[in-house]
Design an enzyme around this catalytic site. Sequence first.
Site, PDB file in Angstrom:
ATOM      1  N   THR A 218       0.853  -1.196   0.000  1.00 26.82           N
ATOM      2  CA  THR A 218       0.000   0.000   0.000  1.00 26.82           C
ATOM      3  C   THR A 218       0.886   1.242   0.000  1.00 26.82           C
ATOM      4  O   THR A 218       2.080   1.147  -0.321  1.00 26.82           O
ATOM      5  CB  THR A 218      -0.986  -0.026   1.188  1.00 26.82           C
ATOM      6  OG1 THR A 218      -1.930   1.032   1.046  1.00 26.82           O
ATOM      7  CG2 THR A 218      -0.282   0.125   2.530  1.00 26.82           C
ATOM      8  N   ASN A 219       0.347   2.398   0.310  1.00 26.78           N
ATOM      9  CA  ASN A 219       1.124   3.648   0.308  1.00 26.78           C
ATOM     10  C   ASN A 219       0.765   4.477   1.529  1.00 26.78           C
ATOM     11  O   ASN A 219      -0.022   4.052   2.366  1.00 26.78           O
ATOM     12  CB  ASN A 219       0.867   4.404  -0.999  1.00 26.78           C
ATOM     13  CG  ASN A 219      -0.623   4.638  -1.205  1.00 26.78           C
ATOM     14  OD1 ASN A 219      -1.260   5.324  -0.433  1.00 26.78           O
ATOM     15  ND2 ASN A 219      -1.182   4.022  -2.249  1.00 26.78           N
TER      16      ASN A 219
END
Length: 417
Positions: A218-219
Amino acid sequence: MVRENITVLENKHILLGVTGSIAVYKAVDLASKLTQAGAHVTVIMTEAAQHFVSPLTFESVTGHPAYTNLWRSGSGELPTHITHIGLGEDTDLLVIAPATANTLAKLAAGLADDLLSITVLAARCPVIIAPAMDGAMYEHPATQSNLATLRGRDIIVIDPEEGRFASGMIGRGRLPETPTLMGHIRRVLGRQGSLHGRRVIVTAGGTQEALDPVRYLTNRSTGKQGYALAQAALDAGADVTLISATSALPTPIGATLVPVTSAQEMLAAVEASVPGADVLIMAAAVADFRPAVIAERKIKKGADENQKLTIELVRNPDILLTVKRLRQETGWPRVTIGFAAESEDLEENARAKLEAKGLDLIVANDITAPDAGFAADTNRVILLDRRGRRQALELASKMRISEAIISRAAALLGREA
Ligand code: CTP
């Protein structure tokens, strides 16, 4: 963080009717939060309410008199016999929280035997009531029929929540907490706003791309900017769908939440909601790549301490490019707004994305500044539009930034119409 006014509440005159329930303590908090948000709050208490808390408590948190009596004017200056009329005048909203079963019955019957009930009859502004009572009283057919009568008169009823009562019993009848009550109040005060009758779709959060049953890529996106945009669109009267890849933030009251995890799921949710939509705002940080395969079982490490693991990634669909094609075919959404998260050549890269993705407006976001971009409560952005206009927004809360974006969305729609 400095508390700032809530624009839709700013300088609004709110009458808060308080009736006799143990939930009165929550009304004190509500009166306080509304005042801190910039509203002018005047309280009317029934006699029963004063058994739980004194008018002075409300006067202290609102800075305005709390009225209690039909024949005398509390500590305020209103002349006695016209108190109820005076209180109803210039009022933007009347909220009764908590509203007891007895008060609901009185209002349904149109009785006017105390200052609150008489004020409700005289008021011409929108009315919200938030019932709070024991579960059995709430479920009783008499209460339910009174609520149906009140709803039929366009009174907005905030449903009570399930929980434990003072009696120790569990059931439905608890007054919701302040943020929920505030959300409903914002919704009603904003309903004639610049996006009244418009459908707005907002995406938020960082997508999660599964690697195995335990792990995902993810980020750093937290979804704060997207959620603030959804709230700003609600405050402007829009019908809002929030397609969210995070579950860490409370859903703004009034928004329809579509939870998603991956970019592919987000694409499917956007495609499903875009027909008939006026505005799409892609605030989500969509992963450009995902693992080529999702391992069915947890990936285990081997005995070799020098072991290397290579994860093959494949490209995710570009949601905005798909929307560009859809819009060319169908005309929906009427306005598309994107974000550009950049660590270099901010405006140049943002303008290239505006062109490539067929956007009406792009929000250029320098993600290297500590007080802007991911996870911060503030942001500093530049708005670039298709006509070459550039609007730089100073450092501000994500809510204020959202309001500026929403007002541009409303202007763009106005030009389309
Ligand atoms: N976006 C999208 N689909 C993707 C990636 C991004 O719709 N697969 C949207 C984002 O929601 C944002 C805009 O495109 O509104 C720009 O996203 P950004 O991450 O800044 O740019 P990318 O297009 O991913 O380009 P790059 O990563 O190369 O900068």
